[in-house]
Design a protein around this motif. Structure first.
Motif, PDB file in Angstrom:
ATOM      1  N   ILE A 194       0.843  -1.209   0.000  1.00  0.00           N
ATOM      2  CA  ILE A 194       0.000   0.000   0.000  1.00  0.00           C
ATOM      3  C   ILE A 194       0.874   1.254   0.000  1.00  0.00           C
ATOM      4  CG2 ILE A 194      -1.617   1.361   1.409  1.00  0.00           C
ATOM      5  CD1 ILE A 194      -2.768  -1.410   2.363  1.00  0.00           C
ATOM      6  N   HIS A 195       1.816   1.308   0.934  1.00  0.00           N
ATOM      7  CA  HIS A 195       2.625   2.528   1.078  1.00  0.00           C
ATOM      8  C   HIS A 195       3.543   2.757  -0.116  1.00  0.00           C
ATOM      9  CE1 HIS A 195       0.811   2.951   4.792  1.00  0.00           C
ATOM     10  NE2 HIS A 195       1.838   3.137   5.602  1.00  0.00           N
ATOM     11  N   ARG A 196       4.118   1.656  -0.612  1.00  0.00           N
ATOM     12  CA  ARG A 196       5.001   1.819  -1.775  1.00  0.00           C
ATOM     13  C   ARG A 196       4.222   2.369  -2.955  1.00  0.00           C
ATOM     14  NH1 ARG A 196       9.875   0.189  -0.680  1.00  0.00           N
ATOM     15  NH2 ARG A 196      10.298  -1.756   0.414  1.00  0.00           N
ATOM     16  N   LEU A 252       5.714   7.911  -6.344  1.00  0.00           N
ATOM     17  CA  LEU A 252       5.895   9.290  -6.823  1.00  0.00           C
ATOM     18  C   LEU A 252       7.306   9.789  -6.451  1.00  0.00           C
ATOM     19  CD1 LEU A 252       4.444  11.407  -8.470  1.00  0.00           C
ATOM     20  CD2 LEU A 252       3.487  12.362  -6.368  1.00  0.00           C
ATOM     21  N   PHE A 253       7.791   9.391  -5.282  1.00  0.00           N
ATOM     22  CA  PHE A 253       9.184   9.697  -4.931  1.00  0.00           C
ATOM     23  C   PHE A 253      10.128   9.036  -5.945  1.00  0.00           C
ATOM     24  CE2 PHE A 253       7.335  10.812  -0.853  1.00  0.00           C
ATOM     25  CZ  PHE A 253       8.167  11.824  -0.378  1.00  0.00           C
ATOM     26  N   ARG A 283      12.554   4.558  -3.201  1.00  0.00           N
ATOM     27  CA  ARG A 283      11.593   3.563  -2.715  1.00  0.00           C
ATOM     28  C   ARG A 283      11.626   3.499  -1.194  1.00  0.00           C
ATOM     29  NH1 ARG A 283      13.283  -1.222  -6.426  1.00  0.00           N
ATOM     30  NH2 ARG A 283      12.269  -0.476  -8.313  1.00  0.00           N
ATOM     31  N   ASN A 284      12.836   3.450  -0.666  1.00  0.00           N
ATOM     32  CA  ASN A 284      12.996   3.324   0.781  1.00  0.00           C
ATOM     33  C   ASN A 284      12.658   4.633   1.489  1.00  0.00           C
ATOM     34  OD1 ASN A 284      14.098   0.508   1.504  1.00  0.00           O
ATOM     35  ND2 ASN A 284      15.168   1.078  -0.372  1.00  0.00           N
ATOM     36  N   PHE A 300       8.896   7.796   4.583  1.00  0.00           N
ATOM     37  CA  PHE A 300       8.138   9.055   4.643  1.00  0.00           C
ATOM     38  C   PHE A 300       6.684   8.772   5.035  1.00  0.00           C
ATOM     39  CE2 PHE A 300       5.974  12.808   3.010  1.00  0.00           C
ATOM     40  CZ  PHE A 300       6.877  13.833   3.237  1.00  0.00           C
ATOM     41  N   GLN A 301       6.108   7.698   4.466  1.00  0.00           N
ATOM     42  CA  GLN A 301       4.711   7.358   4.769  1.00  0.00           C
ATOM     43  C   GLN A 301       4.572   6.807   6.186  1.00  0.00           C
ATOM     44  OE1 GLN A 301       1.723   7.843   2.870  1.00  0.00           O
ATOM     45  NE2 GLN A 301       0.970   7.351   4.910  1.00  0.00           N
TER      46      GLN A 301
END
Ligand code: GRG
Length: 296
Positions: A182-184, A190-191, A217-218, A223-224
């Motif tokens: 979900i977070h990725r 977008l990052f 990615r990391n 960040f999330q």
């Protein structure tokens, strides 16, 4: 702007970057303003000009540095496109049928201020303006692949797909793998697209894209997780949005505060590990430090 590695710290770099970025964002937002009503213009500029941190455009800028080609205007326009996609996602995310948020960036959410119909139209305007800019960049720089890169990041294999799972997956099925997915997708992609587009605009060797992907990615996932921590533990005056907004089980609800912090730290270590030999290494390292301690 000066070479960021010569500026003293991340704060100074970000302040300089904002000085260059904000006028270009404003200019782009007003591009077609003589062709539609002042009421719609108010809604279109409302969220983008409400003072976001502009972290994604800064990531793009930092990854573009130190290559064989760097055109400051192209980098800023690409950053505006990324920020407009981000803005579109915020307006959509706040809608009653999604996160049902009342506040965003310290002011009523777009639909609260302008109504559902206008907010949905404004979000679509952000998205289309972003792709107009990306299409222009592709025309100026054959081989850039900006439109396809961002279309994939936004679409069903990216933000749209991640958001749908976040809205519909039962809490009992939210294990580490599901939350990472979900977070990725809803945040990390977008990052990742910002960093990769930065590498391409900077005229770097293709090999650097892999470093940019690992880093972003990391960083994006961390960040999330920090966003989830702030949602539960920061006050809404500081974050500019309602606290405890997340109705679903997120990292903090599933793993608790301490373990979420630990997962975030490990992700940021992996991001820092991808910066060997990268021109903006110092500032990107500082960006990782900032993500862990940010308050909004
Ligand atoms: C863009 C077509 C399209 C669909 C998007 C709604 C949706 C589908 C996805 C949700 C994406 C989302 C809102 C994820 C949360 C990302 C996040 C951590 C937002 C906060 O970012 P900051 O802290 O905010 O950078 P500012 O206000 O500083 O820009």
């Amino acid at each position: 702007m000066s070479d960021p590695e010569l500026t003293v710290d991340l704060e100074t770099y970000l302040a300089e970057f904002l000085d260059a970025f904000e006028p270009v964002l404003k200019r782009c937002l007003h591009r077609h303003s003589h062709q539609y009503t002042p009421e719609l213009l108010d809604a279109v500029v409302y969220t983008p000009l409400a003072g976001g941190k502009r972290i994604r455009p800064a990531v793009l800028d930092l990854w573009s540095r130190g290559g064989t080609r760097s055109d400051a205007e192209e980098v800023l326009l690409a950053g505006v496109a990324i920020e407009l996609i981000h803005s579109c996602s915020l307006v959509l995310d706040d809608l009653p049928s999604m996160d049902d948020a009342r506040m965003r960036r310290g002011q009523p959410a777009c639909h609260q201020r302008f109504g559902l119909d206008t907010a949905i139209l404004a979000a679509n305007a952000h998205l289309m303006l972003a792709f107009e800019l990306l299409g222009e960049l592709d025309a100026w720089r054959p081989g850039l692949g900006a439109t396809a890169l961002l279309a994939r990041a936004v679409g069903i294999a990216g933000m749209v797909g991640g958001q749908h799972v976040d809205l519909h997956l039962d809490d009992e099925n939210r294990d580490l793998k599901a939350l990472e997915y979900i977070h990725r997708h809803k945040t990390g992609v977008l990052f990742e697209a910002a960093a990769v587009l930065g590498v391409r605009l900077g005229g770097h060797e293709e090999g650097l894209e892999e470093n940019a992907r690992i880093f972003s990615r990391n960083l994006g996932l961390a960040f999330q997780i920090k966003d989830d921590l702030l949602d539960l533990f920061a006050d809404s005056e500081t974050t500019g949005k309602d606290s405890g907004q997340d109705q679903h089980a997120n990292f903090v609800k599933v793993f608790g505060e301490a373990e979420s912090e630990e997962i975030m730290r490990r992700l940021l270590d992996t991001a820092r590990g991808a910066l060997e030999g990268v021109a903006s290494r110092t500032l990107l390292t500082e960006l990782c430090d900032y993500v862990a301690i940010r308050t909004h």
